[in-house]
Design a protein around this motif. Sequence first.
Motif, PDB file in Angstrom:
ATOM      1  N   ASN A 105       0.925  -1.289   0.078  1.00 18.95           N
ATOM      2  CA  ASN A 105      -0.102  -0.211   0.029  1.00 18.95           C
ATOM      3  C   ASN A 105       0.874   1.211  -0.211  1.00 18.95           C
ATOM      4  OD1 ASN A 105       0.638   0.681   2.523  1.00 18.95           O
ATOM      5  ND2 ASN A 105      -0.794  -0.595   3.495  1.00 18.95           N
ATOM      6  N   THR A 106       0.204   2.478  -0.378  1.00 21.66           N
ATOM      7  CA  THR A 106       0.949   3.550  -0.461  1.00 21.66           C
ATOM      8  C   THR A 106       1.541   4.159   0.752  1.00 21.66           C
ATOM      9  OG1 THR A 106      -1.034   4.740  -0.763  1.00 21.66           O
ATOM     10  CG2 THR A 106       0.051   4.161  -2.647  1.00 21.66           C
ATOM     11  N   THR A 107       0.755   3.703   1.805  1.00 20.04           N
ATOM     12  CA  THR A 107       0.825   4.221   3.378  1.00 20.04           C
ATOM     13  C   THR A 107       2.158   3.541   3.745  1.00 20.04           C
ATOM     14  OG1 THR A 107      -0.600   2.996   4.333  1.00 20.04           O
ATOM     15  CG2 THR A 107      -1.239   5.030   3.709  1.00 20.04           C
ATOM     16  N   GLY A 108       2.795   2.821   3.149  1.00 14.74           N
ATOM     17  CA  GLY A 108       4.184   2.128   3.809  1.00 14.74           C
ATOM     18  C   GLY A 108       3.484   0.785   4.548  1.00 14.74           C
ATOM     19  N   ILE A 109       4.616   0.125   5.008  1.00 15.22           N
ATOM     20  CA  ILE A 109       4.335  -1.019   5.747  1.00 15.22           C
ATOM     21  C   ILE A 109       4.202  -0.640   7.205  1.00 15.22           C
ATOM     22  CG2 ILE A 109       5.327  -3.300   6.675  1.00 15.22           C
ATOM     23  CD1 ILE A 109       6.904  -3.281   4.103  1.00 15.22           C
ATOM     24  N   VAL A 110       2.980  -1.266   8.063  1.00 16.53           N
ATOM     25  CA  VAL A 110       2.787  -1.072   9.175  1.00 16.53           C
ATOM     26  C   VAL A 110       2.860  -2.179  10.078  1.00 16.53           C
ATOM     27  CG1 VAL A 110       1.467   0.862   8.577  1.00 16.53           C
ATOM     28  CG2 VAL A 110       0.402  -1.303   8.804  1.00 16.53           C
ATOM     29  N   ASN A 111       2.715  -2.179  11.442  1.00 14.95           N
ATOM     30  CA  ASN A 111       2.670  -3.425  12.335  1.00 14.95           C
ATOM     31  C   ASN A 111       1.895  -4.340  11.699  1.00 14.95           C
ATOM     32  OD1 ASN A 111       4.422  -4.101  14.494  1.00 14.95           O
ATOM     33  ND2 ASN A 111       3.251  -2.555  15.997  1.00 14.95           N
ATOM     34  N   THR A 112       2.179  -5.482  11.034  1.00 15.16           N
ATOM     35  CA  THR A 112       1.604  -6.481  10.754  1.00 15.16           C
ATOM     36  C   THR A 112       2.442  -7.667  11.122  1.00 15.16           C
ATOM     37  OG1 THR A 112       0.504  -5.137   9.233  1.00 15.16           O
ATOM     38  CG2 THR A 112       0.222  -7.400   8.921  1.00 15.16           C
ATOM     39  N   SER A 113       1.970  -8.730  10.282  1.00 20.86           N
ATOM     40  CA  SER A 113       2.853 -10.181  10.482  1.00 20.86           C
ATOM     41  C   SER A 113       3.974 -10.285   9.516  1.00 20.86           C
ATOM     42  CB  SER A 113       2.046 -11.023  10.574  1.00 20.86           C
ATOM     43  OG  SER A 113       1.261 -11.403   9.314  1.00 20.86           O
ATOM     44  N   TYR A 114       5.161 -10.402   9.689  1.00 16.91           N
ATOM     45  CA  TYR A 114       6.259 -10.813   8.960  1.00 16.91           C
ATOM     46  C   TYR A 114       6.677 -12.092   9.150  1.00 16.91           C
ATOM     47  CZ  TYR A 114       6.197  -5.622   8.468  1.00 16.91           C
ATOM     48  OH  TYR A 114       5.799  -4.166   8.450  1.00 16.91           O
ATOM     49  N   VAL A 115       7.408 -12.901   8.008  1.00 17.81           N
ATOM     50  CA  VAL A 115       7.945 -14.018   8.243  1.00 17.81           C
ATOM     51  C   VAL A 115       9.204 -13.874   7.018  1.00 17.81           C
ATOM     52  CG1 VAL A 115       7.882 -16.138   7.846  1.00 17.81           C
ATOM     53  CG2 VAL A 115       5.891 -15.302   8.641  1.00 17.81           C
ATOM     54  N   ILE A 116      10.342 -14.008   7.494  1.00 16.63           N
ATOM     55  CA  ILE A 116      11.455 -14.179   6.807  1.00 16.63           C
ATOM     56  C   ILE A 116      12.143 -15.401   6.621  1.00 16.63           C
ATOM     57  CG2 ILE A 116      13.967 -13.222   6.583  1.00 16.63           C
ATOM     58  CD1 ILE A 116      13.021 -10.895   8.625  1.00 16.63           C
ATOM     59  N   TYR A 117      12.225 -15.846   5.546  1.00 20.63           N
ATOM     60  CA  TYR A 117      12.749 -17.162   5.219  1.00 20.63           C
ATOM     61  C   TYR A 117      14.411 -16.964   4.933  1.00 20.63           C
ATOM     62  CZ  TYR A 117       8.074 -19.067   5.127  1.00 20.63           C
ATOM     63  OH  TYR A 117       6.788 -19.436   5.567  1.00 20.63           O
ATOM     64  N   GLY A 118      15.160 -17.806   5.512  1.00 21.97           N
ATOM     65  CA  GLY A 118      16.442 -17.352   5.284  1.00 21.97           C
ATOM     66  C   GLY A 118      17.428 -18.429   5.665  1.00 21.97           C
ATOM     67  N   LYS A 119      18.628 -18.146   5.744  1.00 20.42           N
ATOM     68  CA  LYS A 119      19.774 -19.063   6.186  1.00 20.42           C
ATOM     69  C   LYS A 119      20.944 -18.211   6.716  1.00 20.42           C
ATOM     70  CE  LYS A 119      21.720 -19.630   1.566  1.00 20.42           C
ATOM     71  NZ  LYS A 119      22.420 -20.610   0.583  1.00 20.42           N
ATOM     72  N   LYS A 120      21.833 -19.150   7.128  1.00 21.38           N
ATOM     73  CA  LYS A 120      23.089 -18.313   7.856  1.00 21.38           C
ATOM     74  C   LYS A 120      23.814 -17.841   6.880  1.00 21.38           C
ATOM     75  CE  LYS A 120      24.394 -21.221  11.941  1.00 21.38           C
ATOM     76  NZ  LYS A 120      25.359 -21.948  12.434  1.00 21.38           N
ATOM     77  N   ASN A 121      24.504 -16.753   7.310  1.00 17.79           N
ATOM     78  CA  ASN A 121      25.642 -15.982   6.396  1.00 17.79           C
ATOM     79  C   ASN A 121      24.885 -15.360   5.003  1.00 17.79           C
ATOM     80  OD1 ASN A 121      27.698 -16.581   7.736  1.00 17.79           O
ATOM     81  ND2 ASN A 121      27.750 -18.649   7.014  1.00 17.79           N
ATOM     82  N   CYS A 122      23.690 -15.021   5.162  1.00 19.03           N
ATOM     83  CA  CYS A 122      22.875 -14.414   4.077  1.00 19.03           C
ATOM     84  C   CYS A 122      22.751 -13.029   4.621  1.00 19.03           C
ATOM     85  CB  CYS A 122      21.297 -14.961   4.216  1.00 19.03           C
ATOM     86  SG  CYS A 122      20.245 -13.950   3.025  1.00 19.03           S
ATOM     87  N   ALA A 123      23.602 -11.891   3.745  1.00 16.41           N
ATOM     88  CA  ALA A 123      23.269 -10.784   4.036  1.00 16.41           C
ATOM     89  C   ALA A 123      22.278  -9.924   3.971  1.00 16.41           C
ATOM     90  CB  ALA A 123      24.355 -10.091   2.937  1.00 16.41           C
ATOM     91  N   GLY A 124      21.342 -10.216   2.970  1.00 14.98           N
ATOM     92  CA  GLY A 124      19.752  -9.874   2.719  1.00 14.98           C
ATOM     93  C   GLY A 124      19.013 -10.191   3.995  1.00 14.98           C
TER      94      GLY A 124
END
Length: 79
Positions: A2-21
């Motif tokens: 949305n154009t108002t930006g991201i607000v307090n909601t639910s986030y899930v990050i799928y990642g792994k070790k040594n991942c800069a992003g």
Amino acid sequence: MNTTGIVNTSYVIYGKKNCAGCEQAKALLDSKGLGYQYIDVVTSPKAQQLFRENGWRSVPQIVYNGECVTLEQLKEGLT
């Protein structure tokens, strides 16, 4: 996103070790005081299945409100 930006909601990050992003995404959410769930795709069979089903091939995969967003979109939405 949305154009108002991201607000307090639910986030899930799928990642792994040594991942800069992955580290950037976690640091950004931490700096904004926003909670998230971090899932290591190397150790989570469910995450590995999700990657196969969705054709995901890289990390981080960031899910916000059930939608995938890029690290750039996350940065834009939170600044």
